[in-house]
Design a protein around this motif. Structure first.
Motif, PDB file in Angstrom:
ATOM      1  N   ILE A   1     111.673 -16.172  18.784  1.00  0.00           N
ATOM      2  CA  ILE A   1     110.562 -17.113  18.806  1.00  0.00           C
ATOM      3  C   ILE A   1     110.027 -17.159  17.383  1.00  0.00           C
ATOM      4  O   ILE A   1     109.510 -16.168  16.857  1.00  0.00           O
ATOM      5  N   VAL A   2     110.176 -18.309  16.747  1.00  0.00           N
ATOM      6  CA  VAL A   2     109.862 -18.461  15.330  1.00  0.00           C
ATOM      7  C   VAL A   2     108.627 -19.342  15.184  1.00  0.00           C
ATOM      8  O   VAL A   2     108.509 -20.379  15.842  1.00  0.00           O
ATOM      9  N   HIS A   3     107.728 -18.932  14.301  1.00  0.00           N
ATOM     10  CA  HIS A   3     106.490 -19.691  14.082  1.00  0.00           C
ATOM     11  C   HIS A   3     106.018 -19.497  12.646  1.00  0.00           C
ATOM     12  O   HIS A   3     106.540 -18.650  11.915  1.00  0.00           O
ATOM     13  N   GLY A   4     105.030 -20.285  12.268  1.00  0.00           N
ATOM     14  CA  GLY A   4     104.425 -20.152  10.936  1.00  0.00           C
ATOM     15  C   GLY A   4     105.424 -20.355   9.817  1.00  0.00           C
ATOM     16  O   GLY A   4     106.372 -21.148   9.937  1.00  0.00           O
ATOM     17  N   PRO A   5     105.242 -19.623   8.713  1.00  0.00           N
ATOM     18  CA  PRO A   5     106.100 -19.805   7.539  1.00  0.00           C
ATOM     19  C   PRO A   5     107.584 -19.566   7.782  1.00  0.00           C
ATOM     20  O   PRO A   5     108.425 -20.076   7.045  1.00  0.00           O
ATOM     21  N   ALA A   6     107.928 -18.824   8.836  1.00  0.00           N
ATOM     22  CA  ALA A   6     109.340 -18.547   9.124  1.00  0.00           C
ATOM     23  C   ALA A   6     110.105 -19.802   9.519  1.00  0.00           C
ATOM     24  O   ALA A   6     111.328 -19.788   9.588  1.00  0.00           O
ATOM     25  N   ASN A   7     109.400 -20.919   9.762  1.00  0.00           N
ATOM     26  CA  ASN A   7     110.085 -22.166  10.109  1.00  0.00           C
ATOM     27  C   ASN A   7     111.112 -22.552   9.057  1.00  0.00           C
ATOM     28  O   ASN A   7     112.139 -23.137   9.380  1.00  0.00           O
ATOM     29  N   ALA A   8     110.852 -22.230   7.800  1.00  0.00           N
ATOM     30  CA  ALA A   8     111.761 -22.602   6.706  1.00  0.00           C
ATOM     31  C   ALA A   8     113.149 -22.007   6.892  1.00  0.00           C
ATOM     32  O   ALA A   8     114.143 -22.586   6.440  1.00  0.00           O
ATOM     33  N   ASP A   9     113.240 -20.874   7.596  1.00  0.00           N
ATOM     34  CA  ASP A   9     114.528 -20.220   7.812  1.00  0.00           C
ATOM     35  C   ASP A   9     115.394 -20.949   8.828  1.00  0.00           C
ATOM     36  O   ASP A   9     116.569 -20.640   8.975  1.00  0.00           O
ATOM     37  N   LEU A  10     114.821 -21.924   9.535  1.00  0.00           N
ATOM     38  CA  LEU A  10     115.542 -22.657  10.572  1.00  0.00           C
ATOM     39  C   LEU A  10     115.928 -24.071  10.148  1.00  0.00           C
ATOM     40  O   LEU A  10     116.588 -24.786  10.896  1.00  0.00           O
ATOM     41  N   LEU A  11     115.519 -24.474   8.963  1.00  0.00           N
ATOM     42  CA  LEU A  11     115.708 -25.858   8.529  1.00  0.00           C
ATOM     43  C   LEU A  11     117.104 -26.127   7.982  1.00  0.00           C
ATOM     44  O   LEU A  11     117.741 -25.249   7.391  1.00  0.00           O
ATOM     45  N   THR A  12     117.540 -27.377   8.143  1.00  0.00           N
ATOM     46  CA  THR A  12     118.787 -27.810   7.513  1.00  0.00           C
ATOM     47  C   THR A  12     118.602 -27.786   5.998  1.00  0.00           C
ATOM     48  O   THR A  12     117.465 -27.752   5.500  1.00  0.00           O
ATOM     49  N   ASP A  13     119.687 -27.813   5.284  1.00  0.00           N
ATOM     50  CA  ASP A  13     119.610 -27.853   3.820  1.00  0.00           C
ATOM     51  C   ASP A  13     118.793 -29.050   3.351  1.00  0.00           C
ATOM     52  O   ASP A  13     117.999 -28.941   2.415  1.00  0.00           O
TER      53      ASP A  13
END
Length: 174
Positions: free
Chosen positions: A95-107
């Motif tokens: 479960i990802v939230h906050g600033p960690a969202n960047a780790d899930l983004l496409t290039d």
């Protein structure tokens, strides 16, 4: 007296097994390219053990390296499979939230290569679920197409944790 105590200590030290270092950590079988583990003698688990574990991830990893928080579930899966648990009995939710969202983004959405893309693909292939908090998504204007394949968006991290607890998941504190 001091001399005999010193000799006894020296003999005791020589009789102790050597401690393993980083070289003891080996790739696992569930997430083979990530989450190396060290085997612990005598720490086997029954194959029919069932584990349902949720990982709460709120801190982003480094911009140019994999997130240690995302690698922890890979290590969990590899470690327990190596200890004898049937991988089909290992259920992991991130479960990802906050600033960690960047780790899930496409290039493209990230604006730079995402070093976590391979890890996320292997976690998903191993049966893990990865969900971004919908409230984080709304706050940061993240659309589903901005996420790596297989990552979903839920209502909120709080909702997802509550639903997973009802399904028997425990929260991993690491």
């Amino acid at each position: 007296m001091i001399r005999s105590a010193t000799c006894a200590a020296a003999l005791f030290t020589l009789a102790m097994p050597a401690l393993a270092g980083p070289e003891a950590f080996q790739p696992g079988t569930v997430v083979p390219d990530y989450g190396k583990v060290a085997m612990i003698e005598g720490a086997e688990l029954p194959a029919d053990t069932v584990m349902k574990v949720a990982f709460d991830i709120g801190q982003a990893g480094p911009e140019d390296d994999i997130s240690r928080s995302l690698e922890t579930p890979a290590r969990f899966l590899n470690m327990h499979a190596a200890a004898g648990v049937d991988p089909a009995n290992l259920h992991v939710a991130l479960i990802v939230h906050g600033p960690a969202n960047a780790d899930l983004l496409t290039d493209e959405a990230r604006g730079a290569p995402n070093p976590n893309a391979g890890l996320i693909a292997e976690l998903l292939a191993a049966g893990a679920t990865i969900e971004l908090c919908g409230q984080t998504s709304a706050m940061r204007d993240i659309a589903p197409e901005d996420l790596l394949p297989g990552v979903t968006i839920g209502l909120s991290a709080m909702s997802t944790h509550a639903l997973l607890q009802q399904q028997g998941y425990t929260l991993n504190p690491f």
